[in-house]
Design a protein around this motif. Structure first.
Motif, PDB file in Angstrom:
ATOM      1  N   GLY A  15       0.765  -1.218   0.018  1.00  0.00           N
ATOM      2  CA  GLY A  15      -0.156  -0.119  -0.151  1.00  0.00           C
ATOM      3  C   GLY A  15       0.674   1.137  -0.009  1.00  0.00           C
ATOM      4  N   SER A  16       0.768   1.955   1.108  1.00  0.00           N
ATOM      5  CA  SER A  16       1.566   3.312   1.114  1.00  0.00           C
ATOM      6  C   SER A  16       2.674   3.245   2.121  1.00  0.00           C
ATOM      7  N   HIS A  17       2.849   1.736   2.548  1.00  0.00           N
ATOM      8  CA  HIS A  17       4.285   1.592   3.614  1.00  0.00           C
ATOM      9  C   HIS A  17       5.141   1.081   2.551  1.00  0.00           C
ATOM     10  N   PHE A  18       6.602   1.540   2.725  1.00  0.00           N
ATOM     11  CA  PHE A  18       7.564   1.393   1.890  1.00  0.00           C
ATOM     12  C   PHE A  18       8.745   1.023   2.820  1.00  0.00           C
ATOM     13  N   GLN A  19       9.443  -0.067   2.203  1.00  0.00           N
ATOM     14  CA  GLN A  19      10.724  -0.520   3.070  1.00  0.00           C
ATOM     15  C   GLN A  19      11.718  -0.301   2.088  1.00  0.00           C
ATOM     16  N   VAL A  20      12.742   0.579   2.364  1.00  0.00           N
ATOM     17  CA  VAL A  20      14.008   0.903   1.240  1.00  0.00           C
ATOM     18  C   VAL A  20      15.286   0.196   1.930  1.00  0.00           C
ATOM     19  N   ILE A  21      16.006  -0.471   1.242  1.00  0.00           N
ATOM     20  CA  ILE A  21      17.400  -0.694   1.510  1.00  0.00           C
ATOM     21  C   ILE A  21      18.217  -0.082   0.384  1.00  0.00           C
ATOM     22  N   ALA A  22      19.119   0.710   0.774  1.00  0.00           N
ATOM     23  CA  ALA A  22      19.908   1.474  -0.055  1.00  0.00           C
ATOM     24  C   ALA A  22      21.553   1.311   0.187  1.00  0.00           C
ATOM     25  N   GLU A  45       8.265  15.026  -1.060  1.00  0.00           N
ATOM     26  CA  GLU A  45       6.896  15.686  -1.845  1.00  0.00           C
ATOM     27  C   GLU A  45       6.061  14.369  -1.500  1.00  0.00           C
ATOM     28  N   TYR A  46       6.531  13.053  -1.579  1.00  0.00           N
ATOM     29  CA  TYR A  46       5.567  11.898  -1.616  1.00  0.00           C
ATOM     30  C   TYR A  46       5.162  11.636  -0.049  1.00  0.00           C
ATOM     31  N   ILE A  47       6.041  12.069   0.640  1.00  0.00           N
ATOM     32  CA  ILE A  47       5.422  11.822   2.093  1.00  0.00           C
ATOM     33  C   ILE A  47       4.634  13.068   2.555  1.00  0.00           C
ATOM     34  N   ALA A  48       4.867  14.329   1.983  1.00  0.00           N
ATOM     35  CA  ALA A  48       3.855  15.443   2.409  1.00  0.00           C
ATOM     36  C   ALA A  48       2.628  15.272   2.037  1.00  0.00           C
ATOM     37  N   ASP A  49       2.397  14.633   0.730  1.00  0.00           N
ATOM     38  CA  ASP A  49       1.151  14.459   0.068  1.00  0.00           C
ATOM     39  C   ASP A  49       0.346  13.096   0.396  1.00  0.00           C
ATOM     40  N   ASN A  50       1.120  12.423   1.246  1.00  0.00           N
ATOM     41  CA  ASN A  50       0.884  10.859   1.940  1.00  0.00           C
ATOM     42  C   ASN A  50       0.709   9.731   0.847  1.00  0.00           C
TER      43      ASN A  50
END
Length: 71
Positions: A15-22, A45-50
């Motif tokens: 959904g709108s929950h992400f996991q990033v490994i960088a 920007e993507y966090i601010a607009d949910n």
């Protein structure tokens, strides 16, 4: 702040929950908080607009990734 160059990135989403490994050599010598800030910055920007509601970040140097990804 210079552009972030990633040698490797893994993203999973639910959904709108992400996991990033960088993985980036640019993370060398940085604190955990500074590494996470480098990932957050282009995503604000993507966090601010949910579009991104929750974000889990794991950031590694190539050496850390080589050591920790084999566990």
């Amino acid at each position: 702040m210079k552009a972030l160059v990633l040698e490797e990135v893994h993203i999973s989403r639910n959904g709108s929950h992400f996991q990033v490994i960088a993985v980036s050599a640019q993370f060398s010598g940085m604190s955990l908080v500074k590494k996470q800030q480098m990932i957050y910055l282009p995503l604000m920007e993507y966090i601010a607009d949910n579009r991104i509601h929750a974000l889990s970040i794991k950031a590694y140097t190539p050496e850390e990734w080589q050591r920790d990804s084999n566990k």
